[in-house]
Design a protein around this motif. Structure first.
Motif, PDB file in Angstrom:
ATOM      1  N   ARG A   4     -41.045 -16.842 -10.990  1.00 58.31           N
ATOM      2  CA  ARG A   4     -41.531 -15.772 -11.870  1.00 58.31           C
ATOM      3  C   ARG A   4     -41.898 -14.524 -11.083  1.00 58.31           C
ATOM      4  N   THR A   5     -42.013 -14.655  -9.783  1.00 58.76           N
ATOM      5  CA  THR A   5     -42.035 -13.503  -8.885  1.00 58.76           C
ATOM      6  C   THR A   5     -40.917 -13.733  -7.857  1.00 58.76           C
ATOM      7  N   THR A   6     -40.541 -12.695  -7.165  1.00 59.36           N
ATOM      8  CA  THR A   6     -39.426 -12.792  -6.232  1.00 59.36           C
ATOM      9  C   THR A   6     -39.701 -13.853  -5.171  1.00 59.36           C
ATOM     10  N   HIS A   7     -38.802 -14.827  -5.094  1.00 62.80           N
ATOM     11  CA  HIS A   7     -38.955 -15.946  -4.166  1.00 62.80           C
ATOM     12  C   HIS A   7     -37.847 -15.872  -3.127  1.00 62.80           C
ATOM     13  N   VAL A  19     -32.615 -14.941  -2.589  1.00 63.44           N
ATOM     14  CA  VAL A  19     -33.671 -14.389  -3.428  1.00 63.44           C
ATOM     15  C   VAL A  19     -33.510 -14.965  -4.832  1.00 63.44           C
ATOM     16  N   ARG A  72     -35.261 -15.018  -8.818  1.00 60.52           N
ATOM     17  CA  ARG A  72     -36.228 -14.376  -9.732  1.00 60.52           C
ATOM     18  C   ARG A  72     -35.889 -14.752 -11.170  1.00 60.52           C
ATOM     19  N   ALA A  99     -38.545  -8.016   0.249  1.00 55.25           N
ATOM     20  CA  ALA A  99     -38.845  -8.859  -0.913  1.00 55.25           C
ATOM     21  C   ALA A  99     -39.947  -8.244  -1.768  1.00 55.25           C
ATOM     22  N   ASP A 100     -40.938  -7.627  -1.134  1.00 54.25           N
ATOM     23  CA  ASP A 100     -42.022  -6.983  -1.892  1.00 54.25           C
ATOM     24  C   ASP A 100     -41.486  -5.799  -2.700  1.00 54.25           C
ATOM     25  N   GLU A 145     -39.624  -7.154  -5.676  1.00 55.57           N
ATOM     26  CA  GLU A 145     -40.517  -7.650  -6.726  1.00 55.57           C
ATOM     27  C   GLU A 145     -41.147  -6.511  -7.516  1.00 55.57           C
ATOM     28  N   TYR A 189     -38.401  -5.540  -9.891  1.00 60.68           N
ATOM     29  CA  TYR A 189     -38.137  -6.563 -10.901  1.00 60.68           C
ATOM     30  C   TYR A 189     -39.265  -6.638 -11.926  1.00 60.68           C
ATOM     31  N   ALA A 190     -40.510  -6.525 -11.454  1.00 64.07           N
ATOM     32  CA  ALA A 190     -41.646  -6.553 -12.387  1.00 64.07           C
ATOM     33  C   ALA A 190     -41.593  -5.349 -13.324  1.00 64.07           C
TER      34      ALA A 190
END
Length: 326
Positions: free
Chosen positions: A169-172, A183, A185, A307-308, A311, A314-315
């Motif tokens: 549910r958050t970038t993994h 990655v 998501r 990655a941050d 995210e 994506y959010a």
């Protein structure tokens, strides 16, 4: 899980496995749709699997390798023949060379997986069909039944672990081997909207911004193989801008896109980016496998906080569609 039966029918050239689970049909199906979960049970415990591609669509391809106790590797692939979510899918299942191509010296088979609801949970029926008695006997001699039993004995722990889908549910971010990163998501959006959000310049300018204070000033889209694309970002605080360009190599809307990517102005090779989208319970799972020229470049790029930044974008994308639906 209880494996209720494993039957070999030499006349029909099949091995049929039936197993029951205490989770829902959808939960079991989703475990097969998510490479992170699938690789936790596809190989036996002493030969864990790593999935470098999981393209779930008719004509799509899954690539993986299993790593033995001494570091030795055995490659495999699936080619999807039919898909009927969340009820069944059928694949051509075979062995692969180190470069991922089919190993013509080893046998292949067709594998049909059927998922059904039961009063106590769900049932999985796996029917493997061989092209000859000789092939069937060869795979039996290689320990296929024993390996399958060991591998499927791990599924219960996977489907009972809600932390894996929750993490998406958050970038993994995960590292695959020496030169790849994966990655993952999850989006509470349908697959067509997630695809459109990656190909509509107007939408992209609203969400593909990275950290606060940046704007996407150039969004030239590539839609078909051979097309080039170009994205450029500008800082609202006067920091130097940057951008990426590349070529589309594959495009299979709304499931898969593969492209090259390099930093504008940089010398040397860039990356290969493979994005896959698949429908799961409640939305769409995005998986992006990035292949770098070497481990040094991979680590340098990941240490920038990539990655941050993903995210944050994506959010923003998910919020955009959530607000539009309100």
């Amino acid at each position: 899980m209880a494996i209720t039966s494993i039957d070999t029918d030499r006349d029909a050239l099949t091995i049929t496995l039936v197993a029951d689970f205490t989770v829902s049909q959808q939960r079991l199906w989703d475990a097969y749709m998510d490479a992170r979960q699938l690789e936790r049970f596809w190989g036996p415990p002493t030969w864990p699997a790593t999935f470098t591609q999981h393209d779930v669509r008719v004509g799509g391809r899954t690539s993986y390798h299993m790593t033995g106790p001494e570091g030795e590797q055995s490659g495999g692939y699936w080619e999807f023949v039919t898909i009927n979510p969340p009820h069944s899918f059928e694949v051509l299942d075979g062995f692969a060379n180190p470069d991922g191509t089919p190993n013509a010296d080893m046998p292949s088979m067709r594998m049909l997986l059927e998922f059904s609801e039961q009063t106590t949970g769900s049932r999985l029926t796996v029917t493997t069909t061989f092209d000859s008695v000789e092939t069937l006997d060869q795979l039996l001699g290689m320990g296929m039944v024993e390996g399958t039993r060991e591998a499927m004995g791990q599924i219960d722990d996977v489907v009972a672990d809600d932390s894996v889908p929750e993490a998406a549910r958050t970038t993994h971010l995960q590292l695959l081997g020496d030169t790849q990163a994966r990655v993952t998501r999850f989006f509470e959006m349908n697959i067509d909207d997630v695809w459109r959000a990656h190909h509509d310049p107007g939408l992209m300018r609203q969400w593909m911004l990275g950290p606060e204070g940046w704007v996407l000033s150039v969004a030239k889209i590539g839609e078909r193989p051979g097309d080039t694309y170009r994205y450029e970002w500008e800082s609202e605080t006067g920091e130097p801008g940057f951008g990426f360009t590349g070529e589309v190599l594959e495009s299979h809307a709304p499931h898969r896109e593969v492209n090259t990517e390099r930093l504008i102005g940089a010398q040397g090779p860039g990356t290969l980016n493979a994005m896959n989208l698949v429908e799961v319970a409640g939305g769409t799972l995005l998986t992006l496998v990035i292949t770098y020229p070497d481990a040094e470049m991979r680590n340098e790029i990941l240490e920038t906080g990539m990655a941050d930044g993903m995210e944050a974008s994506y959010a923003r994308l998910e919020d955009l569609f959530r607000q539009a639906a309100a």
